[in-house]
Every structure is written in C-alpha cells, then in structure tokens.
Scaffold this active site. Structure first.
Site, PDB file in Angstrom:
ATOM      1  N   SER A 111      37.591  37.423  41.441  1.00  0.00           N
ATOM      2  CA  SER A 111      38.733  37.926  40.693  1.00  0.00           C
ATOM      3  C   SER A 111      38.243  38.625  39.430  1.00  0.00           C
ATOM      4  CB  SER A 111      39.708  36.778  40.395  1.00  0.00           C
ATOM      5  OG  SER A 111      40.927  37.259  39.895  1.00  0.00           O
ATOM      6  N   GLU A 205      39.606  43.201  47.594  1.00  0.00           N
ATOM      7  CA  GLU A 205      40.728  42.269  47.622  1.00  0.00           C
ATOM      8  C   GLU A 205      41.521  42.478  46.346  1.00  0.00           C
ATOM      9  OE1 GLU A 205      41.355  39.358  45.624  1.00  0.00           O
ATOM     10  OE2 GLU A 205      39.678  39.800  44.285  1.00  0.00           O
ATOM     11  N   HIS A 275      42.236  36.152  47.158  1.00  0.00           N
ATOM     12  CA  HIS A 275      43.089  35.193  46.457  1.00  0.00           C
ATOM     13  C   HIS A 275      43.929  34.336  47.397  1.00  0.00           C
ATOM     14  CE1 HIS A 275      42.071  37.610  42.908  1.00  0.00           C
ATOM     15  NE2 HIS A 275      42.551  36.621  42.180  1.00  0.00           N
TER      16      HIS A 275
END
Length: 301
Positions: A111, A205, A275
C-alpha cells in the site's frame, strides 16, 4: 542494473516494527508480535508506534528518525512496516541509505509502503510487498502470512495462479517484479523513488479510488512512457472502487485493458495481491516468469 537481495532471516534475529505512515495502537499490533516471536524472532518496537500526530504515527521528523535508526542498526535484520495509510512519501527523501548499502536488510509492507519498495529497487535492492502486522490475522489471510514468512526466511517462491479472465492477453514474459499500489506509483513519478518498469513484470493494485482516478493514473503512466517497456502486467485486487453519479462507463479491468492494448505485453487479471485478505507476498526485484494462456495466469520463479 543488478539487484541485491538482503540475507534471509534466521531464528534468533531481531526485527523492527515501525510505522512510517498512519498511526497504530499497541492492541492492533499484539497478535502480530506474538506471531513473529513464534517464528523465533525478537521484535523491536520503533518509536513511531507510539507516535500520534493527527492521522500520522507522529510528526514526519519522528517517523523519519525511527526508520533511519532501524536502517542503521546492524542488529536489526528486517524492518516491517506496521501499516499503510499515507505519509511514507513525506519522509523518504530525508532517509540516508549509506548504512543500508553496506549491510542490506529486508523491508516489508505494501500500500503506502510501495514508496519504499520502489525507492529501494531504484537503489538496486530487493524488498517485500506483503501483508503488514496490522493485517497479519485477517480471516482468509493465512496464505498471505505464510508467503510473507517464506519470503523473509528465504524459502522457495511458490507459484501463484489466477483464473481465466476475458480480458487476459496471452503470452509469456520473464523479468524482475516491480510495482504495487497504482496511486503511489503515479505519485512518485519523476522523483528519486521512481523505479523503471522497462523489461520487468509490473504488478498493480489499489483501493477506494474513483474509476476516473484509475483512468487518469494509467493515462499518466502511459503518457510518461513508463508502460512502453513493460514485459508483462499482473493485475491484483482493485477493491472498493467508486463511481460518480454520472457513471464513468467502464469497469476497472476495462480501463486497464484500454491502456494495456496500446502495448504488446501479456496481461493477467485476478491475482491475489493487494487490499484483500489473500495478499500473497511478492519480492520486488525477484526474477519471475508470467505465463498467460487459456488456463489463466501464473507466476513462477
């Protein structure tokens, strides 16, 4: 450029947990600490874990100093980023990697930690894109945690498969892994943290973005020339995507396909990376082969 890999972890070594982005509580970390100790590791808690400055784990100066301390400490064999959020890009330019170059160690997270994954790759070092301590024990995340352990301890990469998808583009490509969170990859374009995608397997992502944001970010990567040399594309979780009152008119996969079709590389959708609970660890910088055919997509090393 050759990529250097830190030494594999061994039982008895010390690992640090820090929070270079959003703040976190001791209660959120307790299960992960127990897990790491169960792996035979000694856990060192960074000062940033007690930091509290609005949404951040302390002011930039505290988070930067904490990360620097772990980089420089020869007794620390790995740095695990406790959680993401936002804030890593605010501290990365002030970090000194001189000591790290002399004695590399694993840095792991995903992330917002994409900033560090890319920065280290730009410096010529591998790191781990994988589940973070705050998420160690999500239901359905058992494989994610096991693949992180395997990556840290230097065990063989286990193939990762994705099911067939209508927008897959068949082919085979081999190259070093690069990528992570699309929003962060776009944010670091043109900075010292930007790592080249050329000749590499790019994985993407993202979470909680408007569909037009996804289009805008991919358009930026395309217009800046970053997609031109990609060897292959792995598409992971794009979770909780949002749309406007007037619909954008395409799914996230269709948006990605629009830009992938401007290039000749193979593409596979639906990989367990991102995620969601099943977030398999990928070693950024590791050479892998992406195979896309009627059976779906596969990553092998």
């Amino acid at each position: 450029m050759s990529i250097l890999f830190p030494p594999a972890l061994r039982a008895g070594q010390r690992v640090a947990i820090v929070s270079p982005a959003r703040k976190i509580s001791a209660a959120e970390l307790a299960p992960a600490i127990a897990t790491l100790e169960g792996w035979g590791l000694t856990v060192v808690l960074g000062d940033s874990l007690a930091g509290d400055h609005h949404q951040f784990a302390g002011p930039d100066e505290l988070r930067r100093a904490d990360f620097q301390r772990q980089l420089d400490d020869p007794a620390i064999a790995a740095i695990l980023c406790a959680r993401g959020g936002y804030g890593t890009a605010r501290i990365v330019d002030g970090l000194d990697f001189t000591g790290f170059r002399a004695a590399p160690k694993w840095v792991a997270g995903f992330s917002d930690i994409t900033v560090l994954n890319a920065h280290l790759l730009a410096l010529g070092f591998a790191s781990i894109h994988g589940v973070m301590p705050v998420l160690f024990h999500q239901a359905g995340g058992e494989l994610a945690l096991e693949t992180l352990r395997r990556a840290l301890f230097g065990e063989a990469f286990q193939p990762i498969a994705a099911p067939p998808h209508a927008l897959n583009r068949p082919g085979t490509a081999t190259g070093a892994l690069v990528g992570g969170n699309l929003s962060l990859l776009q944010t670091i374009t043109g900075t010292a943290s930007q790592a080249s995608f050329a000749g590499r397997i790019l994985f993407l992502e993202d979470l909680d973005e408007y569909l037009y944001h996804i289009d805008r970010m991919l358009l930026h990567l395309h217009r800046s020339g970053q997609l031109a040399g990609v060897a292959g594309l792995v598409v992971g979780h794009f979770s909780a995507m949002r749309d406007n009152a007037i619909p954008f008119g395409a799914t996230v996969q269709e948006i990605i396909d629009r830009y992938a079709r401007l290039h000749g590389f193979p593409v596979a959708y639906g990989f367990p990376v991102g995620h969601e609970a099943d977030n398999r660890a990928l070693t950024v910088g590791q050479s892998v082969t992406l195979t896309v055919d009627e059976a779906g997509g596969r990553l092998t090393a």
